[in-house]
Design a protein around this motif. Sequence first.
Motif, PDB file in Angstrom:
ATOM      1  N   ARG A   1      -4.153  -3.420   3.087  1.00 57.72           N
ATOM      2  CA  ARG A   1      -3.844  -3.181   4.499  1.00 57.72           C
ATOM      3  C   ARG A   1      -5.038  -3.510   5.391  1.00 57.72           C
ATOM      4  N   ALA A   2      -6.228  -3.118   4.981  1.00 60.84           N
ATOM      5  CA  ALA A   2      -7.410  -3.427   5.792  1.00 60.84           C
ATOM      6  C   ALA A   2      -7.593  -4.936   5.922  1.00 60.84           C
ATOM      7  N   ARG A   3      -7.355  -5.651   4.818  1.00 61.64           N
ATOM      8  CA  ARG A   3      -7.504  -7.110   4.867  1.00 61.64           C
ATOM      9  C   ARG A   3      -6.467  -7.738   5.793  1.00 61.64           C
TER      10      ARG A   3
ATOM     11  N   GLU B   1      -4.764  -6.198   8.202  1.00 62.26           N
ATOM     12  CA  GLU B   1      -5.028  -5.763   9.578  1.00 62.26           C
ATOM     13  C   GLU B   1      -6.081  -6.663  10.226  1.00 62.26           C
ATOM     14  N   ALA B   2      -7.128  -6.977   9.480  1.00 68.42           N
ATOM     15  CA  ALA B   2      -8.166  -7.862  10.016  1.00 68.42           C
ATOM     16  C   ALA B   2      -7.599  -9.249  10.297  1.00 68.42           C
TER      17      ALA B   2
ATOM     18  N   ASP C   1      -6.569  -1.493  -0.386  1.00 67.49           N
ATOM     19  CA  ASP C   1      -7.458  -2.378   0.375  1.00 67.49           C
ATOM     20  C   ASP C   1      -6.684  -3.462   1.117  1.00 67.49           C
TER      21      ASP C   1
ATOM     22  N   ASP D   1       0.824  -1.210   0.000  1.00 67.42           N
ATOM     23  CA  ASP D   1       0.000   0.000   0.000  1.00 67.42           C
ATOM     24  C   ASP D   1       0.856   1.258   0.000  1.00 67.42           C
TER      25      ASP D   1
END
Length: 757
Positions: A195-197, A199-200, A193, A131
């Motif tokens: 990073r959000a994936r 992070e989760a 996107d 990212d």
Amino acid sequence: MNNTPSAPASTENAEGAAPRSGGRRILLTGVTGFLGQAVLQSLLETTDDVHVTAVVRPKGSVAGQARLEQLLRKPVFSTWVERIGKDEATRIFGERVTALEGDLTDMPPLTEPYDVVIHSASSVSFDPPIDEAFRTNVGGARNLYEALLASGQDPHVIHVSTAYVGGISKGLRQEGRLVHDVDWRREYDSAQDARARVEAESRRPETLRSQMRAARLRDGRMGPKAVAAAAEAARRAWVDERLVDFGRTRAQSVGWTDIYTFTKAMAERVAEDLWAGAGHRVSFVRPSIIESALHRPYPGWIDGYKVADPLIMAYGRGMLQEFPGLADSILDIIPVDFVVNVIVALATQDVSRRGDDAYFQVVSGASNPLPFHEMVSAVREYFVTKPLEDDKGRPIVVPEWHFPAVEMVEQRFRAKEIAAKAGQKVVAYLPASRRTREWTSNLHKATTGLTTLRKYIELYRQYTKTEMVFDDANTRALRQELPASFLEQHDFDVTEINWRDYFQQLHLPAVTELTKAYSRAKAAQRTRAERPAPALKENADALAVFDLDGTVVATNIVQQYFAVVRATKPRRTWPGEIGGLLASLPGYLRAEQRDRSELIRLVNRRYEGYREQDLRELMNGELGRKIRASIRPEALEVIERHRAAGHRTVLVTGALDVLVEPLADLFDDVVATHMDSGADGVMTGYLATPPLVDEARGNWLRKYADRHGADLKASYGYGDSHADAAWLSLVGTPTAISPDLGLFSVAKKNRWRITDW
């Protein structure tokens, strides 16, 4: 915002003010980088009428304009400043260079007219998180071109890319638009996107449990908050590592070597779609591996390590016994001033190129090839005659590479990694001593070195195994169009380079000096950490806080208990007591590793049934004198020095308060553990309050300092255990005394003073 096309630089701007110079107005991004600095220097030294606006972001409290002005003090400008004088250079810089405060990730509006835009800003890291790479290299380019479109201007954009944008291939790599069908918009959105994936994913229970287990093993003795902080730091590092893997793998899956070259290719497509696609002119400059200058600003100029230099210096330090490269592959290197000269030519000369003719590969492989084995030979010759020195001042012998198969190098390397990890595990179970600390330090260096080397091998293998040659037909044709007067100062004929002379007379001396400067700085840090303690300054607001076991005295709470047993129980009972202690030792050691307060509770339970008054009488007698005599001479000297300087001396310990009464007169305050007693004065074995260890001691210390008006930053701390790191970090001058391996590692990392008593 001005939505009309840019007027010539000699006309008035939108606000009616005349431009500050009569020549071309250039917008420059990436001015603080290696290439950007050199471009600015060349424009100032070799032109009289060019005005440069540089996009510079503020950094902390330093404004962009101030950061820009600081460049004048850098080596890149030194010869120019010396030639015309500091005052004149400052005047010219002030008149011809202006900062546009901002950043490509948040591009400010372009309200001034520009004739040329030089876009040289980018992340040059080969393996950032996906990212970040897309946000900087692709998002930054998009923001720049959108700002240009919004301004209504029509400048000639010089977009600096890299010769490696073509990805993994063999044979001749020609200039021109890349042929691929990768959608940069979709890739950009997917990268953001990611990073959000991830992070989760990092917050899944099984992932968190694994990180918490590792944190407890490593930092459990510092307290639960330290464990939580370490686990969270590990989670964040895991996220970044995962995103780095995302980037590397995605790039390779679509034919690029790494995320850097992939995002640079996507940035080219941004320029083609948004700027050239709207009918504007854009030229692409694709340099290969940029290294030190051949001529300007002076021979050998370089600003820090560049792409090939970590590999070269690792070889010079004897760290790379072999390398899995192809001996006959072409290592494409180009001096920085050649790249600058092409950019300046496009920016200041009347050159009109569009389409595939506007792609300029500034490379050496086609016209003056450098086989990898010839570069290695030149480097080896240099380090044989001018070797680097190790930490003890001995010359380092460099190996002779034979370019074995990748599998052979990998097997040797893997064996070293396994041996280093095994050594670390063994040393972790050994008692703390000067020797084990030395082993730990050496193993840490070895492991760090192996990690770095593996990164080098993975990173550079693609560049030293390439069977690709970059064509430079457009660049050679450009040179033929330029006037001889321009080429006198801005030539970029790569056939003039003698590679052996370039490396041995210019480049290697330059990067070797960087290495020596770094080594001198590291040596100075070691000297500061190892030098004798400085004279103490008188300060009534300073505390001097001491741990007891292993610091002021060499004994520990188990030894203290056995001393009480010997003083209070018949000799015939000693074997049973010793046997009980020995049987409990494994449990004590495990408790010590988990939480020091647990060990203190377990050992102090053995005082159940003792009368507090009986122990006090022992402390007033022979046992107290023995405890007093066990004080380390070095500790006694330091305590006295602090008292002479007016510092408030404090002893904080998990030992029972009655057992440390013989030491009370040495300190202004003694804070120890108290045990509950019944009405008959018999100890219950249970502590009245939790012991002050690890972060509990840190919390207590903050409150104590507030209560006494003490300045922790001016204070001193002395401890020996990993658990002490939690409170030692609060004082301005922490010292690790004969530390265990955990505290030794923390002290080394934070450059605390380490000494043996």
